[in-house]
Design an enzyme around this catalytic site. Structure first.
Site, mmCIF file in Angstrom:
data_model
loop_
_atom_site.group_PDB
_atom_site.id
_atom_site.type_symbol
_atom_site.label_atom_id
_atom_site.label_comp_id
_atom_site.label_asym_id
_atom_site.label_seq_id
_atom_site.Cartn_x
_atom_site.Cartn_y
_atom_site.Cartn_z
ATOM 1 N N ARG A 43 1.803 -24.621 19.920
ATOM 2 C CA ARG A 43 2.435 -23.330 19.635
ATOM 3 C C ARG A 43 1.511 -22.493 18.762
ATOM 4 O O ARG A 43 0.495 -22.980 18.267
ATOM 5 C CB ARG A 43 3.786 -23.558 18.929
ATOM 6 N N GLY A 44 1.922 -21.214 18.553
ATOM 7 C CA GLY A 44 1.060 -20.285 17.818
ATOM 8 C C GLY A 44 0.191 -19.586 18.852
ATOM 9 O O GLY A 44 -0.387 -20.232 19.743
ATOM 10 N N ALA A 45 0.081 -18.251 18.724
ATOM 11 C CA ALA A 45 -0.546 -17.462 19.790
ATOM 12 C C ALA A 45 -1.962 -17.932 20.174
ATOM 13 O O ALA A 45 -2.235 -18.167 21.357
ATOM 14 C CB ALA A 45 -0.529 -15.987 19.402
ATOM 15 N N ARG A 86 6.410 -19.182 28.214
ATOM 16 C CA ARG A 86 6.867 -18.410 27.044
ATOM 17 C C ARG A 86 6.403 -16.961 27.226
ATOM 18 O O ARG A 86 5.242 -16.727 27.575
ATOM 19 C CB ARG A 86 6.300 -18.985 25.732
ATOM 20 N N GLN A 191 8.674 -23.911 11.174
ATOM 21 C CA GLN A 191 7.207 -23.989 11.242
ATOM 22 C C GLN A 191 6.592 -23.837 9.851
ATOM 23 O O GLN A 191 5.522 -24.375 9.583
ATOM 24 C CB GLN A 191 6.656 -22.889 12.169
ATOM 25 N N ASP A 232 1.919 -12.508 17.330
ATOM 26 C CA ASP A 232 1.951 -12.988 18.718
ATOM 27 C C ASP A 232 1.540 -11.908 19.700
ATOM 28 O O ASP A 232 1.066 -12.193 20.791
ATOM 29 C CB ASP A 232 3.347 -13.498 19.062
ATOM 30 N N ASN A 241 5.939 -10.910 15.689
ATOM 31 C CA ASN A 241 5.653 -12.210 15.081
ATOM 32 C C ASN A 241 6.981 -12.951 14.934
ATOM 33 O O ASN A 241 8.046 -12.432 15.290
ATOM 34 C CB ASN A 241 4.948 -12.018 13.728
ATOM 35 N N LYS A 242 6.914 -14.155 14.403
ATOM 36 C CA LYS A 242 8.089 -15.024 14.287
ATOM 37 C C LYS A 242 9.305 -14.297 13.711
ATOM 38 O O LYS A 242 9.185 -13.507 12.771
ATOM 39 C CB LYS A 242 7.707 -16.213 13.409
HETATM 40 O O1 MRU Z 1 7.224 -19.869 18.133
HETATM 41 P P1 MRU Z 1 5.863 -20.105 17.571
HETATM 42 O O2 MRU Z 1 5.825 -21.206 16.560
HETATM 43 O O3 MRU Z 1 4.811 -20.254 18.648
HETATM 44 O O4 MRU Z 1 5.539 -18.755 16.791
HETATM 45 C C1 MRU Z 1 4.293 -18.625 16.163
HETATM 46 C C2 MRU Z 1 4.163 -17.423 15.333
HETATM 47 O O5 MRU Z 1 5.022 -16.566 15.282
HETATM 48 C C3 MRU Z 1 2.858 -17.245 14.608
HETATM 49 O O6 MRU Z 1 3.051 -16.553 13.412
HETATM 50 C C4 MRU Z 1 1.897 -16.443 15.497
HETATM 51 O O7 MRU Z 1 1.752 -17.046 16.748
HETATM 52 C C5 MRU Z 1 0.556 -16.293 14.887
HETATM 53 S S1 MRU Z 1 -0.333 -17.803 14.904
HETATM 54 C C6 MRU Z 1 -1.909 -17.568 14.339
#
Ligand code: MRU
Length: 339
Positions: A43-45, A86, A191, A232, A241-242
């Site tokens: 996970r994470g962009a 996703r 997270q 993201d 973002n999250k």
């Molecule tokens: O749902 P996730 O855990 O994939 O969400 C991740 C985030 O929102 C991060 O802040 C974002 O991807 C930036 S990661 C460098």
């Protein structure tokens, strides 16, 4: 250690097991990779960008192909399948497309396979490189003694290595600055508490955990100097973002605390606006259970969006591998990123 890598197959840290267990799993086919993406094992962009690219390399090796055209057809289908996992982080689509376009240039089954993997490996290297650059630019914004509030996990685990928002913190610490971090737990999937706290503690960086509802009081008490989060997708009028990031930005603005977003060029989708972006909605169970414990009535109505848009007017500056971009973003983003 990288969060995702190729070693005789596609391996990744299963992030759902942290912080209790550091476990590497192998994805043997794209169904297993899609499952890992959906359940947030990876996970994470930026990590999803690498996952998408490695996914194409994996698809090319899944089985035998009679002809190169049969393989190319399968890769096109696999690209669509992986892209359906996703919807919000644009990096996933960037990674898939990069590896697919590279692979389609091949003239034999063997060459297509090699080109896909080479492109995925190149992308993974580039991610680490750009995070280091972003870290160097961002570190200039931090002063010795600063306390940084961060949200979700935008660290090593969310990238191939080093991190975006946490990469900035790491770079400042490497320069000898004394930096403290306040990590929000980031409900519902935590997270922040599970991953951000774990990886910062592994590196010996001072971190204090708070619940998301404590953002107001720590700002009111003057405990936060700056906020840094990842992204993201960044569109012309907002940063996705999250879920909960928008709330943090509003409180930071109210208290006059700088709010920075650290993200690579690949996260920018500058042709789009917030209304064009699909916000992922996650299963109701994530709010009804905490682990195995039921924490809400089983039949309660649930709304569980995974991301929110923070208007760009709440963002003090964007930290990228091309430099720190300040407002006016409509002028400076295209100028600095050449998009
Ligand atoms: O749902 P996730 O855990 O994939 O969400 C991740 C985030 O929102 C991060 O802040 C974002 O991807 C930036 S990661 C460098």
């Amino acid at each position: 250690m990288r969060s995702i890598f190729w070693d005789n197959g596609l391996k990744l840290i299963d992030q759902t097991k942290l912080p209790e267990k550091l476990e590497i799993i192998e994805c043997r086919n794209i169904e297993e990779l899609a499952d890992a993406i959906k359940r947030l094992a990876v996970r994470g962009a930026p990590a999803l960008e690498a996952a998408g690219a490695y996914g194409i390399a994996l698809a090319a090796r899944e089985r035998e192909f009679e002809t190169v055209d049969e393989l190319k057809d399968y890769l096109r289908k696999s690209a669509k399948f992986l892209a359906s996992t996703r919807p919000t982080a644009v990096n996933l689509f960037v990674g898939i497309e990069r590896a697919l376009n590279a692979a389609l240039k091949g003239e034999s089954v063997e060459e297509v396979r090699e080109l896909a993997l080479m492109e995925a490996e190149r992308l993974a290297e580039e991610d680490i490189e750009r995070n280091r650059k972003m870290g160097e630019y961002g570190a200039k914004l931090l002063e010795d003694g600063d306390t940084i509030l961060t949200y979700c996990n935008a660290g090593r685990l969310a990238t191939v290595d080093w991190g975006t928002a946490l990469g900035v913190v790491r770079s400042a610490v490497k320069e000898g600055k004394r930096i403290k971090v306040i990590a929000c737990e980031t409900r519902p999937l935590n997270q922040g508490s599970r991953l951000t706290c774990w990886e910062l503690m592994e590196d010996g960086i001072d971190v204090t955990l708070i619940t998301d509802s404590m953002v107001g009081i720590v700002m009111q008490k003057g405990m936060v100097d700056k906020v840094i989060v990842g992204a993201d997708r960044i569109v012309r009028d907002a940063v996705f973002n999250k879920i909960g990031t928008y709330t943090v930005s509003v409180v930071a603005k109210h208290h006059g605390i700088p709010f920075y977003v650290a993200a690579p060029k690949a996260t920018f989708d500058w042709g789009k606006k917030a209304k064009d972006v699909v916000i992922e909605e996650r299963p109701r169970e994530e709010l009804i259970y905490c682990g195995n414990r039921q924490i809400a009535p089983l039949d309660v109505k649930v709304y569980n969006p995974a991301f929110d848009p923070t208007p760009l007017e709440n963002v003090t500056a964007l930290i990228t591998e091309y430099g720190v971009i300040e407002p006016p973003y409509d002028v400076n983003v295209p100028k600095i990123l050449k998009i």
